[in-house]
Motif scaffolding. Structure first.
Motif, short mmCIF file in Angstrom:
data_model
loop_
_atom_site.label_atom_id
_atom_site.label_comp_id
_atom_site.label_asym_id
_atom_site.label_seq_id
_atom_site.Cartn_x
_atom_site.Cartn_y
_atom_site.Cartn_z
N TYR A 138 0.78 -1.24 0.00
CA TYR A 138 0.00 0.00 0.00
C TYR A 138 0.81 1.30 0.00
CZ TYR A 138 -3.61 -3.31 1.23
OH TYR A 138 -4.47 -4.38 1.23
N VAL A 139 2.07 1.23 0.39
CA VAL A 139 2.85 2.45 0.57
C VAL A 139 3.91 2.62 -0.52
CG1 VAL A 139 4.41 3.68 2.13
CG2 VAL A 139 2.47 2.41 3.06
N LYS A 140 4.67 1.59 -0.75
CA LYS A 140 5.80 1.66 -1.68
C LYS A 140 5.33 2.13 -3.06
CE LYS A 140 9.76 -0.97 -3.30
NZ LYS A 140 10.39 -2.30 -3.27
N GLY A 141 6.01 3.15 -3.55
CA GLY A 141 5.68 3.68 -4.86
C GLY A 141 4.71 4.84 -4.84
N TYR A 142 4.16 5.19 -3.65
CA TYR A 142 3.27 6.33 -3.54
C TYR A 142 3.96 7.37 -2.66
CZ TYR A 142 -0.92 9.16 -3.11
OH TYR A 142 -1.81 10.21 -3.17
N PRO A 143 4.58 8.38 -3.28
CA PRO A 143 5.43 9.33 -2.54
C PRO A 143 4.80 9.96 -1.30
CG PRO A 143 5.78 9.62 -4.88
CD PRO A 143 4.62 8.64 -4.74
N PRO A 144 3.52 10.38 -1.29
CA PRO A 144 3.01 10.96 -0.03
C PRO A 144 3.07 9.99 1.15
CG PRO A 144 1.59 11.58 -1.84
CD PRO A 144 2.55 10.55 -2.37
N LEU A 145 2.73 8.73 0.94
CA LEU A 145 2.79 7.77 2.05
C LEU A 145 4.23 7.40 2.39
CD1 LEU A 145 -0.28 5.46 1.34
CD2 LEU A 145 -0.10 7.43 2.89
N GLU A 146 5.10 7.36 1.39
CA GLU A 146 6.52 7.14 1.67
C GLU A 146 7.06 8.28 2.53
OE1 GLU A 146 7.90 4.61 -2.28
OE2 GLU A 146 8.04 6.80 -2.32
N LEU A 147 6.61 9.51 2.26
CA LEU A 147 7.00 10.66 3.08
C LEU A 147 6.53 10.48 4.51
CD1 LEU A 147 8.12 13.55 3.50
CD2 LEU A 147 5.88 14.39 2.75
N ALA A 148 5.31 10.01 4.71
CA ALA A 148 4.79 9.79 6.07
C ALA A 148 5.69 8.81 6.82
CB ALA A 148 3.35 9.29 6.02
N VAL A 149 6.12 7.74 6.17
CA VAL A 149 7.01 6.76 6.81
C VAL A 149 8.34 7.42 7.17
CG1 VAL A 149 8.32 4.62 6.45
CG2 VAL A 149 5.92 4.74 5.77
N VAL A 150 8.90 8.17 6.23
CA VAL A 150 10.18 8.84 6.48
C VAL A 150 10.06 9.82 7.65
CG1 VAL A 150 11.83 10.50 5.51
CG2 VAL A 150 11.07 8.55 4.15
N LEU A 151 8.95 10.55 7.72
CA LEU A 151 8.75 11.47 8.85
C LEU A 151 8.67 10.72 10.17
CD1 LEU A 151 6.32 14.02 7.20
CD2 LEU A 151 8.71 14.41 7.85
N GLY A 152 8.01 9.56 10.18
CA GLY A 152 7.98 8.75 11.39
C GLY A 152 9.38 8.28 11.78
N LEU A 153 10.15 7.87 10.79
CA LEU A 153 11.51 7.40 11.04
C LEU A 153 12.47 8.54 11.41
CD1 LEU A 153 11.80 4.81 8.14
CD2 LEU A 153 11.60 4.32 10.60
#
Length: 174
Positions: free
Chosen positions: A10-25
């Motif tokens: 669901y996340v990989k390849g969709y930049p807005p959700l990838e950004l959310a993961v990076v912000l969490g990390l």
């Protein structure tokens, strides 16, 4: 394994959700950097935009890298609906674990300047005991995420210092 599969599906390849993961990390990274750069205490990121665009889902995803992402007493996803002292109390002793506050409009504070300065400084208010001695001041260093329909800058003065401390992502379909 379930989290990684969810990420792949669901996340990989969709930049807005990838950004959310990076912000969490970024929470543990901010905390680590704070040891060498004491002025870098806490990152504050706000997601704003119309209802039903996935802001809360993005907050849940961001904090899911570190713990419970579903709203509740033990969750890393909390509500802005609380006093400033209560919200600050949630951060006491948090180092490197991302925390999210959902729906900024639930917070009744008209001007958020003081609260946001305190959040990003990573140091709670000084308080005195009944005998006049100072209590120990609470501290934290992490990434704080926020969401709301209104742009967070609508609740701030024109203070440039706050604009440098707060990142706002507006109208992104999460």
């Amino acid at each position: 394994v379930d989290w990684l599969q969810m990420y792949e599906d669901y996340v990989k390849g969709y930049p807005p959700l990838e950004l959310a993961v990076v912000l969490g990390l970024s929470g543990p990274i901010i905390c680590h950097l704070n040891q060498s750069y004491p002025d870098l205490k806490t990152l504050l990121v706000n997601f704003s935009g119309d209802s039903s665009k996935g802001k809360t889902t993005a907050l849940s995803l961001a904090v899911s890298v570190a713990g419970e992402p579903n709203k509740g007493h033990q969750s890393l996803l909390r509500s802005w609906n609380g006093t400033s002292n209560a919200n600050l109390g949630l951060l006491e002793g948090v180092y490197g674990i991302p925390i999210a506050f959902d729906e900024l409009s639930a917070n009744s504070t008209r001007n958020l300047d003081s609260l946001l300065y305190t959040l990003t400084e990573g140091v709670g208010r000084s308080r005195a005991r009944s005998d006049g001695r100072l209590r120990e001041v609470s501290t934290w260093s992490t990434t704080i995420l926020s969401s709301g329909e209104l742009d967070i800058f609508n609740r701030l003065s024109e203070n440039t210092g706050l604009k440098m401390r707060v990142f706002n992502f507006r109208d992104i379909p999460w």
